[in-house]
Structure formats: structure tokens, C-alpha cells
Motif scaffolding. Structure first.
Motif, PDB file in Angstrom:
ATOM      1  N   ARG A 102       0.833  -1.210   0.000  1.00  0.00           N
ATOM      2  CA  ARG A 102       0.000   0.000   0.000  1.00  0.00           C
ATOM      3  C   ARG A 102       0.865   1.257   0.000  1.00  0.00           C
ATOM      4  NH1 ARG A 102      -4.795  -0.927   4.300  1.00  0.00           N
ATOM      5  NH2 ARG A 102      -6.345  -1.429   2.717  1.00  0.00           N
ATOM      6  N   ILE A 103       1.901   1.263   0.813  1.00  0.00           N
ATOM      7  CA  ILE A 103       2.784   2.434   0.879  1.00  0.00           C
ATOM      8  C   ILE A 103       3.498   2.640  -0.458  1.00  0.00           C
ATOM      9  CG2 ILE A 103       4.899   3.327   1.945  1.00  0.00           C
ATOM     10  CD1 ILE A 103       3.886   2.028   4.582  1.00  0.00           C
ATOM     11  N   SER A 104       3.936   1.548  -1.082  1.00  0.00           N
ATOM     12  CA  SER A 104       4.646   1.685  -2.357  1.00  0.00           C
ATOM     13  C   SER A 104       3.736   2.267  -3.433  1.00  0.00           C
ATOM     14  CB  SER A 104       5.231   0.349  -2.808  1.00  0.00           C
ATOM     15  OG  SER A 104       4.220  -0.548  -3.194  1.00  0.00           O
ATOM     16  N   PHE A 105       2.467   1.839  -3.461  1.00  0.00           N
ATOM     17  CA  PHE A 105       1.521   2.424  -4.416  1.00  0.00           C
ATOM     18  C   PHE A 105       1.298   3.900  -4.097  1.00  0.00           C
ATOM     19  CE2 PHE A 105      -0.179  -1.911  -5.491  1.00  0.00           C
ATOM     20  CZ  PHE A 105       0.078  -1.823  -6.851  1.00  0.00           C
ATOM     21  N   GLY A 106       1.181   4.221  -2.824  1.00  0.00           N
ATOM     22  CA  GLY A 106       0.963   5.599  -2.413  1.00  0.00           C
ATOM     23  C   GLY A 106       2.132   6.498  -2.758  1.00  0.00           C
ATOM     24  N   VAL A 107       3.337   6.038  -2.467  1.00  0.00           N
ATOM     25  CA  VAL A 107       4.540   6.825  -2.757  1.00  0.00           C
ATOM     26  C   VAL A 107       4.656   7.077  -4.257  1.00  0.00           C
ATOM     27  CG1 VAL A 107       7.075   6.718  -2.797  1.00  0.00           C
ATOM     28  CG2 VAL A 107       5.822   6.164  -0.712  1.00  0.00           C
ATOM     29  N   ARG A 108       4.432   6.045  -5.046  1.00  0.00           N
ATOM     30  CA  ARG A 108       4.533   6.209  -6.496  1.00  0.00           C
ATOM     31  C   ARG A 108       3.465   7.159  -7.014  1.00  0.00           C
ATOM     32  NH1 ARG A 108       4.048   0.613  -8.625  1.00  0.00           N
ATOM     33  NH2 ARG A 108       4.489   1.528 -10.634  1.00  0.00           N
ATOM     34  N   GLY A 109       2.259   7.052  -6.481  1.00  0.00           N
ATOM     35  CA  GLY A 109       1.185   7.948  -6.902  1.00  0.00           C
ATOM     36  C   GLY A 109       1.471   9.396  -6.556  1.00  0.00           C
ATOM     37  N   VAL A 110       1.947   9.634  -5.345  1.00  0.00           N
ATOM     38  CA  VAL A 110       2.264  11.000  -4.917  1.00  0.00           C
ATOM     39  C   VAL A 110       3.402  11.572  -5.764  1.00  0.00           C
ATOM     40  CG1 VAL A 110       3.272  12.331  -3.021  1.00  0.00           C
ATOM     41  CG2 VAL A 110       1.376  10.773  -2.583  1.00  0.00           C
ATOM     42  N   LEU A 111       4.411  10.782  -6.046  1.00  0.00           N
ATOM     43  CA  LEU A 111       5.518  11.273  -6.865  1.00  0.00           C
ATOM     44  C   LEU A 111       5.064  11.616  -8.282  1.00  0.00           C
ATOM     45  CD1 LEU A 111       8.472   8.985  -5.727  1.00  0.00           C
ATOM     46  CD2 LEU A 111       8.151  11.406  -5.258  1.00  0.00           C
ATOM     47  N   LEU A 112       4.198  10.799  -8.858  1.00  0.00           N
ATOM     48  CA  LEU A 112       3.703  11.093 -10.200  1.00  0.00           C
ATOM     49  C   LEU A 112       2.851  12.354 -10.210  1.00  0.00           C
ATOM     50  CD1 LEU A 112       2.919   7.480 -11.449  1.00  0.00           C
ATOM     51  CD2 LEU A 112       4.769   8.978 -12.196  1.00  0.00           C
ATOM     52  N   ILE A 113       2.048  12.553  -9.183  1.00  0.00           N
ATOM     53  CA  ILE A 113       1.263  13.789  -9.080  1.00  0.00           C
ATOM     54  C   ILE A 113       2.188  14.987  -8.895  1.00  0.00           C
ATOM     55  CG2 ILE A 113      -0.389  15.047  -7.628  1.00  0.00           C
ATOM     56  CD1 ILE A 113      -1.801  12.304  -7.221  1.00  0.00           C
ATOM     57  N   ALA A 114       3.245  14.824  -8.110  1.00  0.00           N
ATOM     58  CA  ALA A 114       4.214  15.908  -7.915  1.00  0.00           C
ATOM     59  C   ALA A 114       4.888  16.284  -9.234  1.00  0.00           C
ATOM     60  CB  ALA A 114       5.258  15.503  -6.875  1.00  0.00           C
ATOM     61  N   ILE A 115       5.173  15.299 -10.059  1.00  0.00           N
ATOM     62  CA  ILE A 115       5.764  15.573 -11.372  1.00  0.00           C
ATOM     63  C   ILE A 115       4.792  16.402 -12.206  1.00  0.00           C
ATOM     64  CG2 ILE A 115       6.484  14.531 -13.552  1.00  0.00           C
ATOM     65  CD1 ILE A 115       7.624  12.207 -11.855  1.00  0.00           C
ATOM     66  N   LEU A 116       3.523  16.020 -12.207  1.00  0.00           N
ATOM     67  CA  LEU A 116       2.520  16.790 -12.951  1.00  0.00           C
ATOM     68  C   LEU A 116       2.418  18.219 -12.447  1.00  0.00           C
ATOM     69  CD1 LEU A 116      -0.319  14.149 -13.374  1.00  0.00           C
ATOM     70  CD2 LEU A 116       1.236  15.021 -15.127  1.00  0.00           C
ATOM     71  N   VAL A 117       2.446  18.390 -11.138  1.00  0.00           N
ATOM     72  CA  VAL A 117       2.385  19.742 -10.564  1.00  0.00           C
ATOM     73  C   VAL A 117       3.592  20.565 -11.007  1.00  0.00           C
ATOM     74  CG1 VAL A 117       2.497  21.050  -8.402  1.00  0.00           C
ATOM     75  CG2 VAL A 117       0.943  19.101  -8.598  1.00  0.00           C
ATOM     76  N   LEU A 118       4.771  19.957 -10.959  1.00  0.00           N
ATOM     77  CA  LEU A 118       5.981  20.670 -11.407  1.00  0.00           C
ATOM     78  C   LEU A 118       5.884  21.055 -12.884  1.00  0.00           C
ATOM     79  CD1 LEU A 118       8.875  18.738  -9.643  1.00  0.00           C
ATOM     80  CD2 LEU A 118       8.145  21.091  -9.233  1.00  0.00           C
ATOM     81  N   MET A 119       5.311  20.172 -13.688  1.00  0.00           N
ATOM     82  CA  MET A 119       5.177  20.466 -15.119  1.00  0.00           C
ATOM     83  C   MET A 119       4.220  21.623 -15.360  1.00  0.00           C
ATOM     84  SD  MET A 119       5.069  16.597 -16.624  1.00  0.00           S
ATOM     85  CE  MET A 119       4.529  17.082 -18.228  1.00  0.00           C
ATOM     86  N   VAL A 120       3.164  21.698 -14.573  1.00  0.00           N
ATOM     87  CA  VAL A 120       2.162  22.741 -14.762  1.00  0.00           C
ATOM     88  C   VAL A 120       2.630  24.075 -14.162  1.00  0.00           C
ATOM     89  CG1 VAL A 120      -0.177  23.454 -14.162  1.00  0.00           C
ATOM     90  CG2 VAL A 120       0.246  21.119 -14.900  1.00  0.00           C
TER      91      VAL A 120
END
Length: 103
Positions: free
Chosen positions: A82-100
Motif C-alpha cells: 500500500r505504501i509503495s503504491f501511495g509513494v509512487r502515486g504521490v511522486l507522479l502527481i508531484a511531477i505533474l504539478v511541477l510540469m504545470v
């Protein structure tokens, strides 16, 4: 489960493709306009490593248990998974935020 083999191949290829295209785009645009690229690239590499080292291994156990009809809910409810899915999801969202936002 039949598509799990396909996703194990396509997932890393897609992530490497995204990483390569991001690096190529940053090279074309120039460094000043792309201060978000380096942190995003690092986060994408972390997503790949966590996916391979943690999520992939845990999901292999889940798949094996499902194939053997030996479904132990402790395997599915594994907090590390569960933590690994959460960490990966948060990092991918952070990448999108940085791109925007492009700080």
C-alpha cells in the motif's frame, strides 16, 4: 492476471520513454525554462526503482497466490504494498504539478 506480463513489459518501457522525451524536450528548450525537469527526472527514476524493487515483487506474490487459489488477505493488505503504491502515486502527481507550475 493475463495482462500482468504485458504491463510488466510496457510499464518500464513507457516510463523510460517519458524520461527520454522529457530530457530531449529540456535539451531543446534550454535550461532556464526547465528548472522542473531535473527534479521530475529524479522522481521518475525513484518511481521506477520502487516499482521494480517493491511493488513488482509484492504483486508477483499476490499473482502467485491468486493462481494457486490460496488467497491470503494478509498478502493483499500488506502495508508495504500500500505504501509503495501511495509513494509512487504521490511522486507522479508531484511531477505533474511541477510540469504545470514550472517553478
Amino acid at each position: 492476471l493475463a495482462g500482468s506480463h504485458v504491463s510488466r513489459v510496457i510499464g518500464p518501457v513507457g516510463l523510460l520513454g517519458a524520461l527520454a522525451s522529457g530530457i530531449a524536450l529540456a535539451a531543446q528548450i534550454g535550461e532556464a525554462a526547465t528548472s522542473w525537469v531535473a527534479p521530475s527526472a529524479v522522481m521518475l527514476v525513484v518511481v521506477m526503482v520502487v516499482g521494480a524493487a517493491v511493488t513488482g515483487r509484492k504483486m508477483f506474490r499476490v499473482e502467485r497466490a491468486l493462481k494457486e487459489a490460496n488467497v491470503d488477505l494478509a498478502i493483499v493488505r500488506d502495508p508495504v504494498l500500500r505504501i509503495s503504491f501511495g509513494v509512487r502515486g504521490v511522486l507522479l502527481i508531484a511531477i505533474l504539478v511541477l510540469m504545470v507550475v514550472k517553478p
